[in-house]
Design a protein around this motif. Structure first.
Motif, PDB file in Angstrom:
ATOM      1  N   VAL C  12       0.833  -1.205   0.000  1.00  0.00           N
ATOM      2  CA  VAL C  12       0.000   0.000   0.000  1.00  0.00           C
ATOM      3  C   VAL C  12       0.863   1.248   0.000  1.00  0.00           C
ATOM      4  O   VAL C  12       0.649   2.177  -0.786  1.00  0.00           O
ATOM      5  CB  VAL C  12      -0.913   0.005   1.243  1.00  0.00           C
ATOM      6  N   TYR C  13       1.861   1.240   0.892  1.00  0.00           N
ATOM      7  CA  TYR C  13       2.680   2.443   1.056  1.00  0.00           C
ATOM      8  C   TYR C  13       3.571   2.673  -0.153  1.00  0.00           C
ATOM      9  O   TYR C  13       3.664   3.782  -0.668  1.00  0.00           O
ATOM     10  CB  TYR C  13       3.510   2.328   2.334  1.00  0.00           C
ATOM     11  N   VAL C  14       4.248   1.606  -0.605  1.00  0.00           N
ATOM     12  CA  VAL C  14       5.182   1.760  -1.718  1.00  0.00           C
ATOM     13  C   VAL C  14       4.439   2.181  -2.981  1.00  0.00           C
ATOM     14  O   VAL C  14       4.787   3.184  -3.610  1.00  0.00           O
ATOM     15  CB  VAL C  14       5.963   0.448  -1.950  1.00  0.00           C
ATOM     16  N   TRP C  15       3.375   1.442  -3.332  1.00  0.00           N
ATOM     17  CA  TRP C  15       2.721   1.737  -4.621  1.00  0.00           C
ATOM     18  C   TRP C  15       1.947   3.044  -4.564  1.00  0.00           C
ATOM     19  O   TRP C  15       1.875   3.760  -5.557  1.00  0.00           O
ATOM     20  CB  TRP C  15       1.831   0.566  -5.061  1.00  0.00           C
ATOM     21  N   THR C  16       1.388   3.397  -3.413  1.00  0.00           N
ATOM     22  CA  THR C  16       0.732   4.710  -3.314  1.00  0.00           C
ATOM     23  C   THR C  16       1.746   5.823  -3.529  1.00  0.00           C
ATOM     24  O   THR C  16       1.477   6.808  -4.217  1.00  0.00           O
ATOM     25  CB  THR C  16       0.055   4.888  -1.947  1.00  0.00           C
ATOM     26  N   SER C  17       2.936   5.666  -2.915  1.00  0.00           N
ATOM     27  CA  SER C  17       3.971   6.691  -3.097  1.00  0.00           C
ATOM     28  C   SER C  17       4.315   6.862  -4.563  1.00  0.00           C
ATOM     29  O   SER C  17       4.361   7.982  -5.082  1.00  0.00           O
ATOM     30  CB  SER C  17       5.248   6.301  -2.346  1.00  0.00           C
ATOM     31  N   TYR C  18       4.583   5.717  -5.237  1.00  0.00           N
ATOM     32  CA  TYR C  18       4.986   5.802  -6.637  1.00  0.00           C
ATOM     33  C   TYR C  18       3.852   6.347  -7.507  1.00  0.00           C
ATOM     34  O   TYR C  18       4.070   7.180  -8.389  1.00  0.00           O
ATOM     35  CB  TYR C  18       5.459   4.432  -7.132  1.00  0.00           C
ATOM     36  N   LEU C  20       1.346   8.312  -6.586  1.00  0.00           N
ATOM     37  CA  LEU C  20       1.150   9.730  -6.302  1.00  0.00           C
ATOM     38  C   LEU C  20       2.206  10.577  -7.013  1.00  0.00           C
ATOM     39  O   LEU C  20       1.905  11.595  -7.642  1.00  0.00           O
ATOM     40  CB  LEU C  20       1.217   9.955  -4.795  1.00  0.00           C
ATOM     41  N   THR C  21       3.469  10.127  -6.910  1.00  0.00           N
ATOM     42  CA  THR C  21       4.546  10.853  -7.577  1.00  0.00           C
ATOM     43  C   THR C  21       4.280  10.924  -9.079  1.00  0.00           C
ATOM     44  O   THR C  21       4.395  11.989  -9.694  1.00  0.00           O
ATOM     45  CB  THR C  21       5.893  10.171  -7.297  1.00  0.00           C
ATOM     46  N   VAL C  24       1.289  13.345  -9.859  1.00  0.00           N
ATOM     47  CA  VAL C  24       1.602  14.765  -9.685  1.00  0.00           C
ATOM     48  C   VAL C  24       2.549  15.250 -10.781  1.00  0.00           C
ATOM     49  O   VAL C  24       2.305  16.284 -11.422  1.00  0.00           O
ATOM     50  CB  VAL C  24       2.209  15.020  -8.288  1.00  0.00           C
TER      51      VAL C  24
END
Lengths: 245, 221, 52
Positions: C12-18, C20-21, C24
């Motif tokens: 969840v954390y890794v793929w959300t970060s990527y 989102l980046t 944006v």
């Protein structure tokens, strides 16, 4: 060298056309290699496991947040000292890019913090400093947009960029100090362990890729700002010509 | 130099003749601070822990409210051009405006701050240091606020913009002021923090006159 | 394969970060590019009107 000649849209367009393909190609290459390495090749961290992969987009975003601000301050100095129109539009064009990178640094930091710290937001010294940097970006953009006269907005925000540039180190110092005063010592820091080459290379590739992406975005946005200014001047000229006709 | 003193005297006299403005600011300070017990509960221990933070943050916001109008009168009656073209350096005149603002706003805030602190159960050891931090820190607030006020002259949404510009810059002042009082309450020496706080105000004094003068010249163009 | 996408439990954390980046930065790129194209068209139209 007469820099004023670059300020006309067509000259800047020519300069930009020469740089653009190299910057865009380089950005694609670096980001491609960087992402491949970051997601597939680099090893998981022995403490943080796979979550360390967030580092490859978080840390370069933090670098860009500062790098773009440095550019903003330089453009501000050029705006005030040489009253250069290209510097004026450059500041306006670059600020949203810097704010976007700063936002990404905060958001990915928060997403990394949740599994590592057990909370979405920790008043960690680094995150807090970046948050304040983000506020300064917002103030810069709001001030730049707050005037009917674009030049006045550019010059006012240039003053703010310079005031911010001398203040940010002091803010950073005071936040670090405040944090060591209040922080329980057990929190794991986001900078992670001493970095191994297998992690350093993708990190550097992403950093260079982000920088080139910034160049690409800045070129496009500066061109747009120059054209918008020229359009504004043309509309003004037509409006002042009309009563006579 | 005489022009600067004349400007300070004029502004202070003006404020004296219109006591409503400062009364409004002081009322805001007291009312905003007295909202916190409703928000976090009336337990004396909890209030005592956060009292210094509340006093400082609300004092900061009250200070900010008065800065909104720092150069507005000059802009509206056109005397800004007179300031800019005056023989005295604009840096000095802008500084004089800030000094007058400090005398008419920050000083009354400092005077009533012990009352607010009492309502919030600030521990007895903190009062002397609280007053010292306000005396040393508010000049820095006024100076940074002066930069914001000069930058947002004639801007749209001036008030909110001023807050957006000034608040991030005041973080260090807030940190060291609160730390000094916390140290005094804990029985430690607040002196290092007070020195740093004074240093921040001196630093603000070195940059603010130039930043204000630059922005006022732009506004007058 | 699904093991890889699970990211050792941090998916969840890794793929959300990527994600989102990517959203944006690509969004900023596209909006900047479209604004430039739009303004270029406006300028061209304006200059055509002025020319004759």
């Amino acid at each position: 060298m007469n820099w004023h000649r670059f300020a006309s849209p067509s000259n800047f367009k020519r300069l930009s056309a020469r740089i653009f393909p190299w910057a865009a190609g380089g950005a694609a290459l670096c980001l491609g290699c960087g992402l491949y390495q970051a997601l597939l090749v680099s090893p998981p961290d022995y403490q943080q496991g796979q979550s360390v992969r967030i580092m490859y987009i978080h840390v370069p975003a933090a670098w860009m947040a500062m790098f773009v601000y440095a550019n903003l301050a330089l453009a501000g100095a050029a705006t005030l000292v040489w009253r250069h129109p290209l510097a004026e539009v450059a500041g306006r064009a670059m600020a949203p890019i810097g704010a976007a990178f700063t936002f990404l640094c905060l958001a990915t930091g928060s997403l990394w913090g949740k599994p590592m710290w057990g909370t979405w937001w920790e008043w960690d010294a680094r995150l807090t400093s970046v948050l304040i940097l983000f506020f300064v970006y917002l103030a810069y953009m709001a001030l730049n947009n707050a005037f009917d006269d674009a030049t006045r907005g550019a010059r006012a925000s240039a003053v703010l960029a310079l005031v911010g540039a001398v203040n940010l180190p002091i803010i950073k110092f005071s936040v670090d100090w405040w944090n060591t005063l209040h922080q329980p010592a057990s929190v794991m820091r986001l900078d992670g362990p001493a970095i191994h080459p297998s992690m350093l290379w993708p990190l550097l590739a992403m950093g260079v890729g982000y920088t080139l992406l910034f160049v690409v975005l800045a070129l496009v946005r500066i061109q747009a700002e120059l054209i918008e200014r020229r359009l504004g001047a043309l509309v003004q000229a037509r409006l002042s010509a009309e009563p006579a006709a | 130099m005489n022009a600067a003193f004349a400007l300070i005297a004029r502004d202070v006299r003006l404020a004296w003749r219109h006591p409503n403005e400062i009364a409004t600011i002081l009322a805001f300070f007291v009312i905003a601070a007295s909202l916190f017990p409703f928000g976090i509960g009336p337990e004396p221990q909890i209030l005592a822990r956060v009292a210094i933070g509340i006093v400082w943050v609300t004092a900061l916001l009250a200070c900010l409210m008065s800065l909104d109008r720092l150069f507005q009168a000059e802009v509206e009656d056109g005397s800004l051009d007179l300031l800019v073209t005056a023989p005295a350096p604009l840096e000095l005149l802008a500084l004089a405006k800030v000094v007058a603002q400090w005398i008419t706003t920050a000083l009354p805030l400092i005077v009533i701050s012990p009352i607010v602190a009492t309502m919030l159960h600030l521990p007895a050891d903190g009062y002397a240091t609280l007053l010292l931090t306000l005396v040393l820190g508010t000049p820095g607030l006024s100076l940074f606020g002066g930069i914001g006020a000069a930058l947002s002259v004639n801007a749209r949404r001036g008030g909110a913009l001023l807050a957006l510009i000034v608040l991030p810059l005041t973080v260090p002042i807030l940190i060291f002021a609160v730390a000094a009082v916390d140290a005094a309450i804990a029985g430690l020496s607040p002196r290092p923090h007070l020195f740093l706080l004074a240093g921040l105000s001196v630093f603000a004094l070195t940059i603010a006159p130039f930043a204000m003068a630059a922005s006022l010249r732009q506004a007058a163009e | 394969m699904s093991d890889y996408f699970a990211m050792g439990g941090y998916a969840v954390y890794v793929w959300t970060s990527y994600a989102l980046t990517a959203v944006v930065l690509i969004g900023l790129g596209i909006s900047s590019w479209r604004r430039l194209r739009g303004l270029e068209a406006d300028l061209a139209a304006f200059e055509r009107e002025d020319a004759p």
